[in-house]
Write an enzyme that holds these catalytic residues in place. Structure first.
Site, PDB file in Angstrom:
ATOM      1  N   LYS A 140      48.480  65.952  34.132  1.00 57.69           N
ATOM      2  CA  LYS A 140      48.416  65.372  35.848  1.00 57.69           C
ATOM      3  C   LYS A 140      48.807  66.392  36.648  1.00 57.69           C
ATOM      4  CE  LYS A 140      50.069  61.195  38.177  1.00 57.69           C
ATOM      5  NZ  LYS A 140      51.150  60.000  38.121  1.00 57.69           N
ATOM      6  N   SER A 193      48.624  55.645  39.227  1.00 64.11           N
ATOM      7  CA  SER A 193      48.211  56.681  39.853  1.00 64.11           C
ATOM      8  C   SER A 193      47.369  57.993  38.846  1.00 64.11           C
ATOM      9  CB  SER A 193      49.113  57.469  40.647  1.00 64.11           C
ATOM     10  OG  SER A 193      50.287  57.711  39.966  1.00 64.11           O
ATOM     11  N   SER A 198      52.188  53.664  36.587  1.00 59.36           N
ATOM     12  CA  SER A 198      51.054  54.755  36.564  1.00 59.36           C
ATOM     13  C   SER A 198      50.533  55.406  35.192  1.00 59.36           C
ATOM     14  CB  SER A 198      51.370  55.958  37.515  1.00 59.36           C
ATOM     15  OG  SER A 198      51.371  55.493  38.916  1.00 59.36           O
TER      16      SER A 198
HETATM   17  N1  GLN Z   1      51.104  51.788  41.996  1.00 60.61           N
HETATM   18  C1  GLN Z   1      52.490  52.106  42.116  1.00 60.61           C
HETATM   19  C2  GLN Z   1      52.820  52.644  43.511  1.00 60.61           C
HETATM   20  O1  GLN Z   1      51.827  52.912  43.975  1.00 60.61           O
HETATM   21  C3  GLN Z   1      53.127  52.898  40.861  1.00 60.61           C
HETATM   22  C4  GLN Z   1      52.796  54.283  41.040  1.00 60.61           C
HETATM   23  C5  GLN Z   1      53.244  55.088  40.046  1.00 60.61           C
HETATM   24  O2  GLN Z   1      53.561  54.617  38.907  1.00 60.61           O
HETATM   25  N2  GLN Z   1      53.477  56.417  40.252  1.00 60.61           N
HETATM   26  O3  GLN Z   1      53.864  53.028  43.828  1.00 60.61           O
END
Ligand code: GLN
Length: 487
Positions: free
Chosen positions: A81, A156, A180
């Protein structure tokens, strides 16, 4: 199709590499060719360097020829990532702010993968600074779901999930702050593991919310996830929150731990908002464990209803503080034609950050501001303790918890335009981060429209070996993980 080289498991490819029937260069070439064939449709990569990957692969083959192979990851193409630092490579967090940034050092996980001989291949797309659940917040455009290109891969870490599902790597790393890793794994039909807070070093991970962030693997199978975790886990003096403990042999634990287990079903995770097809697939998984002699118990996590609010206070507060470093001075985007430092800061930030990141910074600054700190931030910290206590209470009666990973399968690009609708994608994953627990998403079926569904298993702190064994028990009796999208 599933037997094509780019869709092999790490375990299988490693066995062939060891037997001399496959070379890392051959494997890496196949992954590169597959990426070239599908990437203009999937768009999982922010950047990639084919010749560098082939140099790493050749070095792996040379080690092996000299009798110095390093282990199961030696010669295996692994994608990262684009929030995980690799010395000398771009590191963008899918933000305009870091569009031209090149990392001057390796993250600890990167260094450990290099030590294990992995071929580091590609920087994978994400929601800007890991804020989102669809990868649509990337400044470089969305990634698409390999099972249906009109749909999101989740987020994400959408690029990490989609690249693996599409055969553009044999495993990938993501980060999980509120879901994420697990949510995109579920939406793309692969395994995703979020380790206990502190098991994997965060050194060299671009910070979003430091008390919640963890790096973890995406893999085709639970065994591959165990191999990846074994390579990256363990104490790191460069991360003061890193836990001091022996790292067990996760792969061996898969065959040693046989159950039956006591499995808790939190009733709060099966209510309103759960897609009926997702619910049905998860019910079948529960029936599987019951039929295998596991004790299935309904449990309650009574503070679940406060998870989302608590998360969006704590995560935004930490983000507002972490992202203060992007001020246009030392690195990152710098506005031009400014006359003073204040203009430099505000214009650089206004130009460099996207809408969702700005929303989080504003919210986080608000909840930390004097007069609101006690009402929001401090109170959220107290609720966080109650949420963790809920889980620990449940673990007096059960070994693991079983829930859906995501309330819905992959949705259409552009479908969730209101931020709250997007935040609700994480209702089943966020509590785990607040409590610091390990959790894994495992494929557990497909909807009638052919979209993958994921099952979440939540473990006890630092009991990844048990969690992986429970997950593998289900996986071995099913063939969902062997399916490959018809791209
Ligand atoms: N979807 C969640 C957020 O927007 C989690 C994102 C993540 O785990 N980085 O914060």
């Amino acid at each position: 199709m599933a037997d094509a080289l780019p869709h092999r498991t790490i375990a299988d490819a490693a066995a062939r590499l060891a037997a001399g029937t496959l070379s890392s260069v051959e494997l890496t070439r196949a992954v590169i060719a597959r990426t070239q064939a599908v990437e203009d449709r999937v768009k999982a990569f922010n950047s990639r360097d084919e010749s560098d990957a082939l140099v790493q692969a050749a070095a792996s083959d040379a080690r092996r020829a000299a009798g110095q192979a390093l282990g199961p990851l030696d010669g295996i193409p692994v994608g990262l990532k684009d929030v995980i630092a690799v010395n000398g490579q771009p590191l963008t967090a899918s933000s305009r702010m870091l569009a031209n940034f090149v990392s001057p050092y390796d993250a600890t996980v990167t260094a450990r993968l290099k030590k294990a001989g992995a071929v580091l291949w590609g920087r994978l797309n994400l929601d800007e600074f890991a804020m989102g659940s669809s990868t649509e917040n990337s400044a470089f455009g969305p990634t698409r779901n390999p099972w249906d290109l009109t749909r999101v891969p989740g987020g994400s870490s959408g690029g990490s999930a989609a690249a693996l599902a599409a055969g553009c790597a044999l495993a990938t790393l993501g980060s999980d702050t509120g879901g994420s890793i697990r949510q995109p794994a579920a939406l793309c039909g692969v395994v995703g593991l979020k380790p206990s807070y502190g098991l994997v070093s965060r050194y060299g991970l671009i910070a979003f919310a430091s008390s919640l962030d963890q790096i973890g693997p995406f893999a085709r199978t639970v065994e591959d996830a165990a191999i990846m975790l074994g390579a990256i886990a363990g104490h790191d003096p460069l991360d003061s929150t890193s836990f001091r403990a022996e790292v067990p042999d996760y792969r061996r634990a898969l065959t040693e731990k046989k159950g039956p287990w006591r499995i808790g079903i939190p009733r709060e995770y099966f209510g309103e908002g759960l897609d009926p097809e997702v619910g049905a697939a998860v019910e079948q998984a529960i029936a599987h464990y019951r039929a295998q002699g596991c004790e299935i118990r309904e449990v309650s996590l009574p503070h679940t209803q406060y998870c989302l609010d608590t998360y969006y206070i704590i995560a935004t507060a930490e983000a507002s503080s972490n992202l203060a470093r992007y001020d246009g001075v030392r690195y990152g985007h710098r506005a031009e034609g400014v006359t003073d430092i204040e203009q430099l800061n505000s214009r650089s930030r206004a130009e460099g950050f996207g809408a969702e990141v700005k929303r989080r910074i504003i919210l986080g600054t608000y909840v930390l501001s004097s007069g609101y700190y006690d009402a929001f931030y401090l109170r959220a910290q107290k609720v966080r303790t109650l949420i963790r206590q809920d889980f620990l209470n449940a673990y007096r009666d059960v070994d693991v918890l079983l829930t859906p990973t995501s309330p819905v399968p992959a949705f259409k690009l552009g479908e969730k335009s209101d931020p709250l609708a997007m935040y609700l994608c994480d209702i089943y994953t966020i509590g785990v981060n607040l409590a610091g627990l390990p959790a894994i998403s495992v494929p557990c079926g497909f909807t009638r429209a052919g979209l993958p569904v994921g099952l979440q298993l939540i473990g006890q702190p630092f009991r990844e070996a048990d969690l992986l064994a429970v997950a593998r028990h289900y996986e071995q009796a099913h063939d969902w993980h062997t399916r490959v999208p018809a791209l």
